[in-house]
Design a protein around this motif. Structure first.
Motif, PDB file in Angstrom:
ATOM      1  N   ARG A 154     -15.483 -12.567   7.429  1.00 55.11           N
ATOM      2  CA  ARG A 154     -15.417 -13.758   8.255  1.00 55.11           C
ATOM      3  C   ARG A 154     -14.501 -14.832   7.673  1.00 55.11           C
ATOM      4  NH1 ARG A 154     -18.557 -14.513  12.181  1.00 55.11           N
ATOM      5  NH2 ARG A 154     -18.691 -16.772  11.816  1.00 55.11           N
ATOM      6  N   ALA A 155     -13.669 -14.420   6.709  1.00 54.52           N
ATOM      7  CA  ALA A 155     -12.610 -15.279   6.161  1.00 54.52           C
ATOM      8  C   ALA A 155     -13.169 -16.544   5.504  1.00 54.52           C
ATOM      9  CB  ALA A 155     -11.598 -15.651   7.245  1.00 54.52           C
ATOM     10  N   GLU A 156     -14.227 -16.385   4.721  1.00 54.44           N
ATOM     11  CA  GLU A 156     -14.833 -17.544   4.078  1.00 54.44           C
ATOM     12  C   GLU A 156     -14.189 -17.899   2.742  1.00 54.44           C
ATOM     13  OE1 GLU A 156     -19.034 -17.789   3.885  1.00 54.44           O
ATOM     14  OE2 GLU A 156     -19.360 -16.886   5.864  1.00 54.44           O
ATOM     15  N   TYR A 157     -13.353 -16.999   2.189  1.00 56.71           N
ATOM     16  CA  TYR A 157     -12.784 -17.229   0.876  1.00 56.71           C
ATOM     17  C   TYR A 157     -11.262 -17.167   0.916  1.00 56.71           C
ATOM     18  CZ  TYR A 157     -17.560 -15.933  -0.502  1.00 56.71           C
ATOM     19  OH  TYR A 157     -18.922 -15.864  -0.621  1.00 56.71           O
ATOM     20  N   LEU A 177      -8.457  -7.144   0.195  1.00 59.73           N
ATOM     21  CA  LEU A 177      -7.208  -7.593  -0.396  1.00 59.73           C
ATOM     22  C   LEU A 177      -7.509  -8.741  -1.358  1.00 59.73           C
ATOM     23  CD1 LEU A 177      -4.060  -7.506  -0.390  1.00 59.73           C
ATOM     24  CD2 LEU A 177      -4.139  -9.185   1.470  1.00 59.73           C
ATOM     25  N   ARG A 178      -7.072  -8.616  -2.607  1.00 56.96           N
ATOM     26  CA  ARG A 178      -7.307  -9.652  -3.607  1.00 56.96           C
ATOM     27  C   ARG A 178      -6.028 -10.475  -3.779  1.00 56.96           C
ATOM     28  NH1 ARG A 178     -11.723  -9.232  -7.255  1.00 56.96           N
ATOM     29  NH2 ARG A 178     -10.911 -11.242  -7.959  1.00 56.96           N
ATOM     30  N   LEU A 179      -5.961 -11.608  -3.115  1.00 57.59           N
ATOM     31  CA  LEU A 179      -4.796 -12.477  -3.244  1.00 57.59           C
ATOM     32  C   LEU A 179      -4.765 -13.156  -4.610  1.00 57.59           C
ATOM     33  CD1 LEU A 179      -4.688 -14.112   0.306  1.00 57.59           C
ATOM     34  CD2 LEU A 179      -3.319 -12.203  -0.568  1.00 57.59           C
ATOM     35  N   ASP A 180      -5.911 -13.248  -5.276  1.00 59.46           N
ATOM     36  CA  ASP A 180      -5.932 -13.822  -6.620  1.00 59.46           C
ATOM     37  C   ASP A 180      -5.506 -12.813  -7.680  1.00 59.46           C
ATOM     38  OD1 ASP A 180      -8.230 -12.315  -6.163  1.00 59.46           O
ATOM     39  OD2 ASP A 180      -9.502 -13.570  -7.426  1.00 59.46           O
ATOM     40  N   VAL A 207      -1.197 -14.068   6.797  1.00 58.36           N
ATOM     41  CA  VAL A 207      -1.349 -13.785   5.367  1.00 58.36           C
ATOM     42  C   VAL A 207      -0.635 -14.844   4.534  1.00 58.36           C
ATOM     43  CG1 VAL A 207      -0.772 -12.143   3.533  1.00 58.36           C
ATOM     44  CG2 VAL A 207      -1.732 -11.311   5.678  1.00 58.36           C
ATOM     45  N   ASP A 208       0.542 -15.284   4.976  1.00 52.96           N
ATOM     46  CA  ASP A 208       1.242 -16.368   4.273  1.00 52.96           C
ATOM     47  C   ASP A 208       0.376 -17.634   4.229  1.00 52.96           C
ATOM     48  OD1 ASP A 208       3.487 -14.852   3.759  1.00 52.96           O
ATOM     49  OD2 ASP A 208       4.626 -15.599   5.472  1.00 52.96           O
ATOM     50  N   GLN A 209      -0.291 -17.943   5.326  1.00 51.37           N
ATOM     51  CA  GLN A 209      -1.173 -19.108   5.351  1.00 51.37           C
ATOM     52  C   GLN A 209      -2.349 -18.903   4.400  1.00 51.37           C
ATOM     53  OE1 GLN A 209      -2.213 -19.796   9.473  1.00 51.37           O
ATOM     54  NE2 GLN A 209      -0.078 -19.978  10.099  1.00 51.37           N
ATOM     55  N   TRP A 210      -2.827 -17.678   4.316  1.00 47.64           N
ATOM     56  CA  TRP A 210      -3.938 -17.361   3.419  1.00 47.64           C
ATOM     57  C   TRP A 210      -3.522 -17.570   1.964  1.00 47.64           C
ATOM     58  CZ3 TRP A 210      -7.210 -13.664   6.585  1.00 47.64           C
ATOM     59  CH2 TRP A 210      -8.554 -13.735   6.227  1.00 47.64           C
ATOM     60  N   VAL A 211      -2.307 -17.092   1.618  1.00 52.63           N
ATOM     61  CA  VAL A 211      -1.790 -17.291   0.261  1.00 52.63           C
ATOM     62  C   VAL A 211      -1.633 -18.781  -0.029  1.00 52.63           C
ATOM     63  CG1 VAL A 211       0.174 -16.896  -1.270  1.00 52.63           C
ATOM     64  CG2 VAL A 211      -0.627 -15.046   0.205  1.00 52.63           C
ATOM     65  N   GLY A 212      -1.100 -19.527   0.931  1.00 56.23           N
ATOM     66  CA  GLY A 212      -0.954 -20.968   0.760  1.00 56.23           C
ATOM     67  C   GLY A 212      -2.291 -21.658   0.562  1.00 56.23           C
ATOM     68  N   TRP A 213      -3.297 -21.200   1.275  1.00 54.65           N
ATOM     69  CA  TRP A 213      -4.658 -21.746   1.130  1.00 54.65           C
ATOM     70  C   TRP A 213      -5.158 -21.544  -0.296  1.00 54.65           C
ATOM     71  CZ3 TRP A 213      -9.466 -18.995   3.628  1.00 54.65           C
ATOM     72  CH2 TRP A 213     -10.605 -19.793   3.439  1.00 54.65           C
ATOM     73  N   LEU A 214      -4.920 -20.349  -0.841  1.00 56.02           N
ATOM     74  CA  LEU A 214      -5.354 -20.065  -2.201  1.00 56.02           C
ATOM     75  C   LEU A 214      -4.578 -20.906  -3.213  1.00 56.02           C
ATOM     76  CD1 LEU A 214      -6.865 -18.364  -4.346  1.00 56.02           C
ATOM     77  CD2 LEU A 214      -5.015 -16.686  -4.153  1.00 56.02           C
TER      78      LEU A 214
END
Length: 235
Positions: A154-157, A177-180, A207-214
């Motif tokens: 649910r995209a909580e992290y 997928l572990r972006l960290d 996915v780019d937005q997800w990386v930016g979020w991290l």
């Protein structure tokens, strides 16, 4: 293929078949992935054994390595195939062959006139990839707890992305997928194997937005990812 309570359901298509051999952002590949949470060891050479003319064999000892440890007190490694310079060391680290997605293809090439020397490492490009880990229940290491996987789905992290990889014809492959765990992979094809799938333009944007979020610890309210997270159906 995707359940209603995950981001991928609302980005169609998520994966696109691509049978070319080109490395692009969003390409699905296989590569060797180290375990970043495990402490590395280092190899300390002690000689070439009974025959000093033999450069294909060497004697080593293995010891744990931590940042801040003093140098091993060695000069040149006595094996021609494994040269070493002052201040360098050979590390040994556990890892596994895993699928990964290409996040960056390494930037722009450096013009030849700016790199006339032999220091290839200064200009050699590297891929930046993020690895996938199998998330099926059970397994030799206990598997992922289902409530945890549900929250990831649910995209909580910002560091996790739930996924069903298109690499199995017989059954869906649930992965995380572990972006960290982003890391560099040499651009030499010996370091990876291409799969015939790439993220669609819209999927790559998410996915780019997800990386930016991290990386920034912020997710713009007007981003597609923020909208999708806010509108996923309740469990």
């Amino acid at each position: 293929m995707y359940p209603d309570d995950c981001v991928q359901t609302y980005i169609t298509p998520w994966w696109v078949e691509d049978k070319t051999d080109t490395i692009v952002r969003g390409r699905l590949i296989w590569t060797w992935v180290p375990y970043p949470e495990m402490k590395p060891y280092r190899l300390i050479p002690e000689g070439r054994g009974e025959d000093p003319r033999q450069h294909g064999r060497a004697q080593f000892r293995i010891e744990t390595f931590r940042m801040g440890d003093p140098p091993a007190g060695i000069g040149t490694l006595p094996v021609a195939a494994l040269p070493i310079r002052s201040g360098e060391t050979y590390l040994v680290q556990r890892g596994k062959r895993r699928p990964a997605v290409v996040i960056s293809t390494g930037g722009l090439p450096v013009p030849r006139e700016l790199r006339p020397g032999k220091e290839h490492w200064q200009s050699a490009r590297s891929l930046i990839v993020a690895p996938y880990y199998g998330a099926e229940p059970g397994g030799t290491r206990g598997g992922w707890p289902e409530p945890f996987v549900e929250r990831i789905r649910r995209a909580e992290y910002p560091q996790y992305v739930w996924e069903v990889l298109p690499i199995s014809a017989s059954a869906p492959t649930i992965s995380i997928l572990r972006l960290d765990h982003l890391f560099a992979v040499g651009a030499d094809p010996a370091n990876w194997k291409i799969e015939p799938f790439v993220l669609s333009k819209d999927a790559l944007n998410v996915v780019d937005q997800w990386v930016g979020w991290l990386l920034t610890e912020q997710l713009p309210a007007d981003s597609a990812l923020a909208y999708l997270r806010a509108n996923l159906p309740s469990l």
